[in-house]
Design a protein around this motif. Structure first.
Motif, PDB file in Angstrom:
ATOM      1  N   ARG A   1       0.840  -1.188   0.000  1.00 52.43           N
ATOM      2  CA  ARG A   1       0.000   0.000   0.000  1.00 52.43           C
ATOM      3  C   ARG A   1       0.876   1.239   0.000  1.00 52.43           C
ATOM      4  O   ARG A   1       1.689   1.444   0.896  1.00 52.43           O
TER       5      ARG A   1
ATOM      6  N   ALA B   1      -3.825   5.286 -11.645  1.00 50.34           N
ATOM      7  CA  ALA B   1      -5.172   5.400 -11.078  1.00 50.34           C
ATOM      8  C   ALA B   1      -5.446   6.852 -10.720  1.00 50.34           C
ATOM      9  O   ALA B   1      -4.512   7.641 -10.521  1.00 50.34           O
TER      10      ALA B   1
ATOM     11  N   THR C   1     -13.473   6.690  -9.352  1.00 47.17           N
ATOM     12  CA  THR C   1     -12.108   6.225  -9.608  1.00 47.17           C
ATOM     13  C   THR C   1     -11.919   5.773 -11.051  1.00 47.17           C
ATOM     14  O   THR C   1     -12.878   5.347 -11.723  1.00 47.17           O
TER      15      THR C   1
ATOM     16  N   TYR D   1      -8.742   3.677 -13.633  1.00 51.43           N
ATOM     17  CA  TYR D   1      -7.533   2.873 -13.586  1.00 51.43           C
ATOM     18  C   TYR D   1      -6.957   2.686 -14.980  1.00 51.43           C
ATOM     19  O   TYR D   1      -7.679   2.676 -15.975  1.00 51.43           O
TER      20      TYR D   1
ATOM     21  N   GLY E   1      -7.997  -4.810 -12.029  1.00 46.01           N
ATOM     22  CA  GLY E   1      -8.513  -5.108 -10.702  1.00 46.01           C
ATOM     23  C   GLY E   1      -7.456  -5.353  -9.643  1.00 46.01           C
ATOM     24  O   GLY E   1      -7.784  -5.662  -8.494  1.00 46.01           O
ATOM     25  N   ARG E   2      -6.175  -5.206  -9.976  1.00 47.21           N
ATOM     26  CA  ARG E   2      -5.123  -5.512  -9.006  1.00 47.21           C
ATOM     27  C   ARG E   2      -4.829  -4.339  -8.066  1.00 47.21           C
ATOM     28  O   ARG E   2      -4.256  -4.541  -6.995  1.00 47.21           O
TER      29      ARG E   2
ATOM     30  N   THR F   1      -6.203  -0.612  -6.109  1.00 49.50           N
ATOM     31  CA  THR F   1      -7.364   0.154  -5.666  1.00 49.50           C
ATOM     32  C   THR F   1      -6.889   1.499  -5.128  1.00 49.50           C
ATOM     33  O   THR F   1      -6.013   1.540  -4.255  1.00 49.50           O
TER      34      THR F   1
ATOM     35  N   SER G   1      -7.900   4.881  -3.070  1.00 47.68           N
ATOM     36  CA  SER G   1      -8.900   5.285  -2.079  1.00 47.68           C
ATOM     37  C   SER G   1      -8.415   6.541  -1.374  1.00 47.68           C
ATOM     38  O   SER G   1      -7.261   6.939  -1.509  1.00 47.68           O
TER      39      SER G   1
ATOM     40  N   SER H   1      -3.611   0.771  -3.070  1.00 48.09           N
ATOM     41  CA  SER H   1      -3.444  -0.577  -2.543  1.00 48.09           C
ATOM     42  C   SER H   1      -3.245  -1.525  -3.707  1.00 48.09           C
ATOM     43  O   SER H   1      -4.001  -1.487  -4.680  1.00 48.09           O
ATOM     44  N   THR H   2      -2.233  -2.321  -3.601  1.00 43.78           N
ATOM     45  CA  THR H   2      -1.896  -3.225  -4.702  1.00 43.78           C
ATOM     46  C   THR H   2      -1.871  -4.661  -4.214  1.00 43.78           C
ATOM     47  O   THR H   2      -1.523  -4.938  -3.064  1.00 43.78           O
TER      48      THR H   2
END
Length: 126
Positions: free
Chosen positions: A18, A46, A55, A57, A63-64, A66, A68, A79-80
């Protein structure tokens, strides 16, 4: 605004990581993450809008990752998981002022961001 990125390091492929980007002050900005390897252009990872938290990407994220935001801390996270060796890069966070309440589009190009953090290196070993 000053941006402080942190959280990079050496991780094994598949491990989670992260990244954090703390913005100075209390103003909310559009925020983005980009990455760069030597000899290549900075690449969009992102983005998150200020008003709505919507958001976006990069196509390769699948999807890997996120993105926030913790508004109370004025901090954005990336976050990965399922990291791959090809994700190795210096990761930069960037900020852009919100022009109005209707300014909710995604900003996906590096030249759209006037404020940048110093970058944090992520190295993924196979």
């Amino acid at each position: 605004v000053q941006l402080q990125a942190s959280g990079g390091g050496l991780v094994q492929a598949g491990a989670p990581l992260r990244l954090s980007c703390a913005a100075s002050g209390r103003t909310t900005y559009h925020m983005g993450w980009f990455r760069q390897v030597p000899g290549k252009e900075r690449e969009f990872v992102a983005a998150i809008t200020g008003p709505s938290g919507r958001t976006w990407y990069g196509d390769y994220v699948n999807g890997r990752f996120t993105i926030s935001r913790d508004s109370a801390k004025n901090t954005v996270y990336l976050s990965t998981n399922s990291l791959k060796p090809e994700d190795t890069a210096v990761y930069y966070c960037a900020a852009r002022a919100i022009s109005s309440a209707r300014d909710t589009r995604g900003y996906l190009k590096s030249q759209e961001y006037p404020y940048w953090g110093q970058g944090t290196l992520v190295t993924v070993s196979s």
